[in-house]
Write an enzyme that holds these catalytic residues in place. Structure first.
Site, short mmCIF file in Angstrom:
data_model
loop_
_atom_site.label_atom_id
_atom_site.label_comp_id
_atom_site.label_asym_id
_atom_site.label_seq_id
_atom_site.Cartn_x
_atom_site.Cartn_y
_atom_site.Cartn_z
N LYS A 123 67.74 56.34 -26.60
CA LYS A 123 67.01 56.06 -27.95
C LYS A 123 66.06 57.18 -28.28
O LYS A 123 65.60 57.84 -27.21
CB LYS A 123 66.20 54.86 -28.33
N1 GLU Z 1 70.31 52.17 -34.14
C1 GLU Z 1 71.08 50.88 -33.96
C2 GLU Z 1 70.63 50.00 -33.07
O1 GLU Z 1 69.52 49.90 -32.82
C3 GLU Z 1 72.39 51.82 -33.75
C4 GLU Z 1 72.76 52.42 -32.60
C5 GLU Z 1 74.12 53.01 -32.25
O2 GLU Z 1 74.93 52.62 -33.24
O3 GLU Z 1 74.10 53.92 -31.34
O4 GLU Z 1 71.48 49.23 -32.27
#
Ligand code: GLU
Length: 409
Positions: A102
Site C-alpha cells: 500500500k
Molecule cells: N485499494 C483497494 C483495496 O484496498 C484495491 C487494491 C487493488 O486493487 O490492488 O483493496
C-alpha cells in the site's frame, strides 16, 4: 493505538489459534520494505509544493505485491504499513497470487488542480518506478485516486521501463483497464451482504441499510443493494448525511450528487449528521469511508444488527471487542471489500494475455471467489465459535505461512 498496531492485534488473535512460533509471527507481521520519498512539484501558482509519498511492501510470499495508492491528508507511514498488511491477508483470503502493499501521498486532492495531480502522480512514479512493475508490485486506486491517476501512472512507468499496462490496475476501460473494475468493490460488498444475510435467515430485500461514505465504494454499494430491493435509509459523505426512513431514491441521489458534488441539499430526505447515521437503528450498517471510525463509545451506541466493513480498517480493536460481546456480527474488511482487488487481478490477467473479458465473465468470477471465501470464513467461525474477522485472518495466515514454507525461508 495506531493503525498498524490495530492490524497486528487482529493478526495475533488468529495467530494464537495457530500456534505460530515467535519467529514466524515476526516474519509475517514485519513489512519487507518501506519507502518514503519527497515529491516536489510546481503548483499552478508558480510556487513549489512539497509532498511526502510512501510505498510499503508487506509480504511477497504468494506473489508480486499488490495494493492501492491513497491521496489523503491522513496518509502516513503507519497507515500505509497497516493497509499494506491488510492487503497481504486480503489477497490470501480470496486466493489471489499476490502479496500485499500500500502507499500514497500525503496531500488533499480536493485542493489540487488536475494539472497538479498529474504532475504529482508522475513525479511520485519517477521516484518509485524501480520498485513497482507487473511482477514486482502493482498499484491500484484507493481513496483519493481514480482511473485517470492510474492512466498517468501507466504512462509514466512506460517512460522508464517500456510499455507494460500490467504495471498498474484500475485503469480506464478504454486505456487497458477492465470492465467492471470501477464498480467491483461495491458489487462485492452487495454480494457479501446477500451471503451473510442469507446465513442469518434474512435477505437484502426488506432489510434496512445505512451507508457511511459516497465515494467509489459507497456509491456502487448503494446502487447494487438498491437494485436488489434494499431499503437504504441513510447515506453520508464528507460534508453530511441524509436520512429517509421510507428509503432513499438512489438514482435521484446520484443525479443530485452529479450536479452538486455533495449529498447536502438532497431533497429526497432529511439532513442528518454522520453520528446520527452511525447510530441509526438499521439492520445493516456499512462503513465505506475512512478507517478508524468505530471506537469503544461508538461501538456501544451502535444500534445496527450487522456491520459490513466496506472501508479498510474502520473498527478499532476495543470496538471490535464490544461488537463481539454485544453479539453484533462484523464482516471484516479483508473480505467485504475484496471485490476491488479481485477484479484488479482479472485486469492484470487480461493485460498479460492481451485479451479482453466481457463484464458478465468478470462479475461471475468475482462472485464465485467472494462466495467461496465467505463460505470458508463463515463455516470456520461457526465451527470454532470465533468472530468472522478471526476466521478470515486464520485462513489467510495459513495460506501465507504455507507459501513461506514451500518457497523456503
Ligand atoms: N485499494 C483497494 C483495496 O484496498 C484495491 C487494491 C487493488 O486493487 O490492488 O483493496
Amino acid at each position: 493505538m495506531q493503525a498498524f498496531e490495530a492490524t497486528s492485534f487482529y493478526f495475533d488473535q488468529a495467530a494464537k489459534l495457530l500456534d505460530l512460533t515467535e519467529n514466524i509471527r515476526t516474519l509475517l507481521v514485519t513489512p519487507e520494505r518501506e519507502v518514503r520519498v519527497e515529491v516536489v512539484i510546481e503548483l499552478d501558482s508558480g510556487a513549489i509544493g512539497n509532498f511526502i509519498g510512501y510505498r510499503v511492501q508487506h509480504d511477497s510470499a504468494r506473489g508480486p505485491y499488490k495494493g492501492g495508492l491513497r491521496y489523503h491528508p491522513l496518509v502516513d507511514q503507519d497507515e500505509a504499513r497497516s493497509l499494506a498488511s491488510l492487503m497481504t491477508w486480503k489477497t490470501a483470503l480470496v486466493d489471489l497470487p499476490y502479496g500485499g502493499a500500500k502507499g500514497g501521498i500525503n496531500c488533499d486532492p480536493t485542493k489540487l488542480s488536475r494539472g497538479e495531480l498529474e504532475r504529482l502522480s508522475r513525479r511520485f512514479i519517477e521516484k518509485i518506478h524501480d520498485m513497482i512493475g507487473p511482477f514486482k508490485d502493482i498499484p491500484a486506486p484507493d481513496m483519493g485516486t481514480d482511473a485517470q491517476v492510474m492512466a498517468w501512472i501507466m504512462n509514466e512507468y512506460g517512460k522508464f521501463e517500456g510499455f507494460n499496462p500490467a504495471c498498474v490496475t484500475g485503469k480506464p476501460v478504454e486505456f487497458h483497464g477492465s470492465e467492471g473494475r470501477e464498480a467491483a468493490t461495491g458489487y462485492g460488498v452487495a454480494i457479501i451482504a446477500r451471503e451473510i444475510l442469507g446465513r442469518l435467515k434474512r435477505s437484502i430485500a426488506g432489510s434496512t441499510f445505512a451507508i457511511q461514505g459516497y465515494g467509489n465504494v459507497g456509491r456502487h454499494t448503494a446502487r447494487f443493494l438498491g437494485r436488489q430491493g434494499a431499503k437504504i435509509v441513510a447515506i453520508s459523505d464528507a460534508y453530511g448525511a441524509v436520512m429517509n426512513p421510507s428509503g432513499l431514491d438512489i438514482a435521484e441521489l446520484d443525479r443530485h450528487v452529479a450536479v452538486n458534488r455533495k449529498i447536502v441539499g438532497f431533497k429526497g430526505g432529511d439532513p442528518a449528521t454522520n453520528d446520527q447515521l452511525l447510530m441509526s437503528p438499521v439492520d445493516v450498517l456499512i462503513p465505506a469511508a475512512l478507517g478508524g471510525i468505530f471506537d469503544k463509545e461508538l461501538a456501544q451506541a451502535v444500534q445496527a444488527k450487522l456491520i459490513i466493513e466496506a472501508a479498510n480498517s474502520p473498527t478499532w480493536p476495543e470496538a471490535d471487542l464490544v461488537f463481539n460481546a454485544r453479539g453484533i456480527p462484523v464482516v471484516p474488511d479483508i473480505l467485504a471489500n475484496a471485490g476491488g482487488v479481485i477484479v484488479s487481478y482479472f485486469e492484470w490477467v487480461q493485460n498479460l494475455q492481451h485479451f479482453r473479458w466481457p463484464l458478465e465473465q468478470i462479475q461471475r468470477e468475482e462472485e464465485k471467489r467472494l462466495v467461496d471465501a465467505f463460505g470458508e470464513m463463515y463455516d470456520l467461525a461457526e465451527r470454532k465459535q470465533i468472530s468472522m474477522r478471526t476466521a478470515a485472518f486464520y485462513h489467510a495466515i495459513i495460506r501465507v505461512s504455507r507459501a513461506h514454507a514451500l518457497g523456503g525461508m
